[in-house]
Write an enzyme that holds these catalytic residues in place. Structure first.
Site, PDB file in Angstrom:
ATOM      1  N   GLU A  85     -27.377  60.688 -34.138  1.00 57.00           N
ATOM      2  CA  GLU A  85     -26.208  61.250 -34.822  1.00 57.00           C
ATOM      3  C   GLU A  85     -24.993  61.370 -33.891  1.00 57.00           C
ATOM      4  O   GLU A  85     -25.074  62.009 -32.837  1.00 57.00           O
ATOM      5  CB  GLU A  85     -26.569  62.642 -35.391  1.00 57.00           C
ATOM      6  N   LYS A 259     -29.875  73.605 -39.570  1.00 54.99           N
ATOM      7  CA  LYS A 259     -29.985  72.155 -39.300  1.00 54.99           C
ATOM      8  C   LYS A 259     -29.083  71.791 -38.124  1.00 54.99           C
ATOM      9  O   LYS A 259     -29.458  71.027 -37.239  1.00 54.99           O
ATOM     10  CB  LYS A 259     -29.606  71.349 -40.553  1.00 54.99           C
ATOM     11  N   ASP A 275     -42.867  67.668 -29.279  1.00 54.53           N
ATOM     12  CA  ASP A 275     -43.159  67.486 -30.700  1.00 54.53           C
ATOM     13  C   ASP A 275     -42.040  68.113 -31.544  1.00 54.53           C
ATOM     14  O   ASP A 275     -41.983  69.331 -31.708  1.00 54.53           O
ATOM     15  CB  ASP A 275     -44.516  68.145 -30.979  1.00 54.53           C
ATOM     16  N   HIS A 372      -2.924  73.274 -33.595  1.00 54.66           N
ATOM     17  CA  HIS A 372      -2.676  71.929 -33.075  1.00 54.66           C
ATOM     18  C   HIS A 372      -1.465  71.304 -33.749  1.00 54.66           C
ATOM     19  O   HIS A 372      -0.634  70.679 -33.122  1.00 54.66           O
ATOM     20  CB  HIS A 372      -3.901  71.038 -33.329  1.00 54.66           C
TER      21      HIS A 372
HETATM   22  P1  NAD Z   1     -52.912  68.300 -23.825  1.00 55.95           P
HETATM   23  O1  NAD Z   1     -54.209  68.725 -24.396  1.00 55.95           O
HETATM   24  O2  NAD Z   1     -52.665  66.843 -23.650  1.00 55.95           O
HETATM   25  O3  NAD Z   1     -52.655  69.017 -22.421  1.00 55.95           O
HETATM   26  C1  NAD Z   1     -52.924  70.369 -22.209  1.00 55.95           C
HETATM   27  C2  NAD Z   1     -54.027  70.522 -21.179  1.00 55.95           C
HETATM   28  O4  NAD Z   1     -53.551  70.172 -19.889  1.00 55.95           O
HETATM   29  C3  NAD Z   1     -54.483  71.948 -21.027  1.00 55.95           C
HETATM   30  O5  NAD Z   1     -55.432  72.251 -21.997  1.00 55.95           O
HETATM   31  C4  NAD Z   1     -55.024  71.982 -19.606  1.00 55.95           C
HETATM   32  O6  NAD Z   1     -56.389  71.648 -19.586  1.00 55.95           O
HETATM   33  C5  NAD Z   1     -54.263  70.880 -18.895  1.00 55.95           C
HETATM   34  N1  NAD Z   1     -53.303  71.409 -17.879  1.00 55.95           N
HETATM   35  C6  NAD Z   1     -53.110  70.918 -16.629  1.00 55.95           C
HETATM   36  N2  NAD Z   1     -52.149  71.596 -15.984  1.00 55.95           N
HETATM   37  C7  NAD Z   1     -51.701  72.546 -16.812  1.00 55.95           C
HETATM   38  C8  NAD Z   1     -50.673  73.548 -16.719  1.00 55.95           C
HETATM   39  N3  NAD Z   1     -49.946  73.756 -15.603  1.00 55.95           N
HETATM   40  N4  NAD Z   1     -50.449  74.330 -17.801  1.00 55.95           N
HETATM   41  C9  NAD Z   1     -51.157  74.160 -18.934  1.00 55.95           C
HETATM   42  N5  NAD Z   1     -52.131  73.239 -19.070  1.00 55.95           N
HETATM   43  C10 NAD Z   1     -52.411  72.410 -18.026  1.00 55.95           C
HETATM   44  O7  NAD Z   1     -51.682  68.815 -24.667  1.00 55.95           O
HETATM   45  P2  NAD Z   1     -51.431  70.104 -25.550  1.00 55.95           P
HETATM   46  O8  NAD Z   1     -50.195  70.717 -25.019  1.00 55.95           O
HETATM   47  O9  NAD Z   1     -52.647  70.954 -25.678  1.00 55.95           O
HETATM   48  O10 NAD Z   1     -51.132  69.441 -26.975  1.00 55.95           O
HETATM   49  C11 NAD Z   1     -49.885  68.880 -27.293  1.00 55.95           C
HETATM   50  C12 NAD Z   1     -50.049  67.739 -28.270  1.00 55.95           C
HETATM   51  O11 NAD Z   1     -50.707  68.180 -29.451  1.00 55.95           O
HETATM   52  C13 NAD Z   1     -48.733  67.185 -28.723  1.00 55.95           C
HETATM   53  O12 NAD Z   1     -48.775  65.783 -28.604  1.00 55.95           O
HETATM   54  C14 NAD Z   1     -48.641  67.592 -30.186  1.00 55.95           C
HETATM   55  O13 NAD Z   1     -47.875  66.676 -30.908  1.00 55.95           O
HETATM   56  C15 NAD Z   1     -50.070  67.582 -30.595  1.00 55.95           C
HETATM   57  N6  NAD Z   1     -50.507  68.349 -31.779  1.00 55.95           N
HETATM   58  C16 NAD Z   1     -49.696  69.251 -32.406  1.00 55.95           C
HETATM   59  C17 NAD Z   1     -50.170  69.974 -33.494  1.00 55.95           C
HETATM   60  C18 NAD Z   1     -49.269  71.004 -34.131  1.00 55.95           C
HETATM   61  O14 NAD Z   1     -48.201  71.282 -33.605  1.00 55.95           O
HETATM   62  N7  NAD Z   1     -49.631  71.591 -35.266  1.00 55.95           N
HETATM   63  C19 NAD Z   1     -51.475  69.795 -33.933  1.00 55.95           C
HETATM   64  C20 NAD Z   1     -52.281  68.886 -33.261  1.00 55.95           C
HETATM   65  C21 NAD Z   1     -51.809  68.181 -32.171  1.00 55.95           C
END
Ligand code: NAD
Length: 418
Positions: A85, A259, A275, A372
């Site tokens: 946009e 928005k 996300d 302006h």
């Molecule tokens: P992930 O599981 O890939 O990574 C998180 C993991 O990284 C932790 O569980 C931990 O084991 C590790 N880790 C290493 N260093 C860390 C630190 N300093 N702090 C925290 N964790 C650390 O990712 P996630 O964040 O659990 O999930 C994000 C993904 O899930 C996104 O891609 C999202 O789109 C997707 N998702 C979203 C939904 C929703 O929003 N409703 C549902 C399902 C999946």
């Protein structure tokens, strides 16, 4: 059956990108040039994209720009924003320039606590089930924490439990500190692991076990003072407050107001590989908690300057998701220079506030335009030969007629000189 080819293509996922494109060419009648557009490599190579999602046939670049001028908690930031946009990045930069005059943005954030929901049904007595879950809290937390030793190592993990009674079922909230991760995978894994134990404790049946995007325990907030003169005068401050009140009173306006905030927020969320849907769901869910409301509020301070404040859930991470995989997202995080997820949350909240201020100022800008126009009219009047005696009059007539043109200015000057 229509002439159209069937979309049921078994094993599409098993095909190579090349083979998928062949199928697509046939289905949609794509020509060689169009196939070449899809095959064109971007900074996200096709083979990497193919590992990120299913059934990949190409990548879809959106423009990436940089918002300037941001000063947040005393630190300078250049903000990468991915958006299709126009005007969004210019507007954010402009608002950040104004905020800077009075010290920039002051931002803060909660701990990175996400909520995992476990829905327990088929209960004889929801109150008894609730009490049983609370009595076994430590056992449930321990089981959840066994699932993610890495998160525990970084000081995160399942920290607490809440139980809500909804109709005839209960919902257990597992409160998980996700540290520098967005946390959806981490929380979902824990919720799933805890479900059988919760069934055992309650005698009920667990149906859903999933993160909530209404991350009310992971709020980010930012505030700034916007100098009245830089905004265009105290009249503009008053008009912005009226524009804000319109959104506060009317969901039709409020949706558009929010928005506009998301124009800024989603652009940074996308640029950092986070996300966008999770953040948007959280933002609108939070805005709707007590009747749909603007995510940012405004008031005038004793100096007549405008004070803006924003607060919303901000579940973004630096670990996991696409952030650590997408090559451009990684560079964008480096440009931002953020070291923790919370710092990123605070930056994004500040961008949301800047974006909203810029939009409200532009929308309530008749005062600015008039200002302006007056300046412009003054120059034109001088060019037409108006001296000090008649200058104000010439300007007044042109502004009233909304005809700020040299030919009209000459006519007026001649008439007045007569
Ligand atoms: P992930 O599981 O890939 O990574 C998180 C993991 O990284 C932790 O569980 C931990 O084991 C590790 N880790 C290493 N260093 C860390 C630190 N300093 N702090 C925290 N964790 C650390 O990712 P996630 O964040 O659990 O999930 C994000 C993904 O899930 C996104 O891609 C999202 O789109 C997707 N998702 C979203 C939904 C929703 O929003 N409703 C549902 C399902 C999946």
């Amino acid at each position: 059956m229509s002439e159209k080819k069937s979309s049921q293509i078994s094993g599409f996922y098993k095909l190579s990108i090349e083979e998928r494109l062949e199928k697509l060419k046939d289905f949609a009648g794509l020509n060689e040039q169009e196939i070449a557009v899809l095959k064109k490599e971007s900074s996200l190579e096709l083979k990497s994209a193919d590992k990120m999602i299913e059934n990949v046939i190409g990548t879809m670049p959106v423009p990436l720009g940089i918002a300037t001028n941001f000063l947040i908690n005393g630190e300078n930031y250049l903000i990468p924003m991915a958006t299709e946009e126009p005007s969004v990045i210019a507007a954010a930069s402009n608002a950040a320039r104004i905020a800077r005059l009075k010290g920039g943005f002051t931002a803060g954030s909660d701990e990175s606590i996400m909520i995992g929901q476990i829905q327990v049904t088929d209960l004889k007595n929801p109150d008894d089930a609730k009490n049983a879950v609370i009595a076994n809290k430590q056992k449930i937390l321990a089981l959840a924490n066994e699932q993610d030793p890495v998160l525990n190592k970084f000081g995160g993990g399942a920290k607490d439990i809440e139980v809500r009674i909804l109709d005839k079922f209960i919902v257990v909230h597992l409160l998980v500190d996700c540290r520098d991760a967005m946390g959806a995978n981490a929380v979902n894994t824990m919720a799933e692991a805890a479900a059988p134990l919760i069934e055992e404790i309650t005698g009920g049946e667990v149906i859903l076990k999933i993160i909530s995007n209404l991350a009310v325990k992971r709020l980010a907030r930012s505030s700034a003072v916007f100098d009245k003169e830089a905004l265009g005068g105290e009249e503009v401050v008053d008009r912005i407050i009226l524009a804000y009140k319109f959104a506060a009173k009317d969901p039709y306006r409020c949706a558009t107001n929010n928005k506009g905030i998301m124009n800024g927020i989603s652009s940074v969320v996308l640029a950092t590989g986070n996300d966008t849907r999770a953040i948007e769901a959280g933002a609108h869910g939070y805005a709707a908690l007590n009747g749909y409301s603007p995510l940012a509020k405004y008031r005038k301070n004793s100096d007549g300057d405008l004070v803006g404040e924003i607060e919303l859930p901000m579940a973004v991470g630096l670990i996991g998701g696409a952030t650590a995989v997408h090559p451009t997202a990684k560079i964008n995080v480096k440009i931002l220079g953020v070291k923790t997820a919370r710092e990123l949350e605070e930056v994004i909240a500040s961008v949301g506030l800047a974006q909203n201020l810029a939009a409200l100022r532009a929308l309530s800008a008749e005062g600015i335009q008039r200002g302006h126009m007056k300046l412009h009219a003054k120059n034109i009047a001088k060019m037409a030969g108006a001296d000090d005696r008649i200058l104000d009059k010439v300007v007044e007539i042109m502004v009233r007629e909304r005809k700020v043109r040299l030919d009209r200015a000459r006519e007026i000057v001649e008439e007045l000189k007569k």
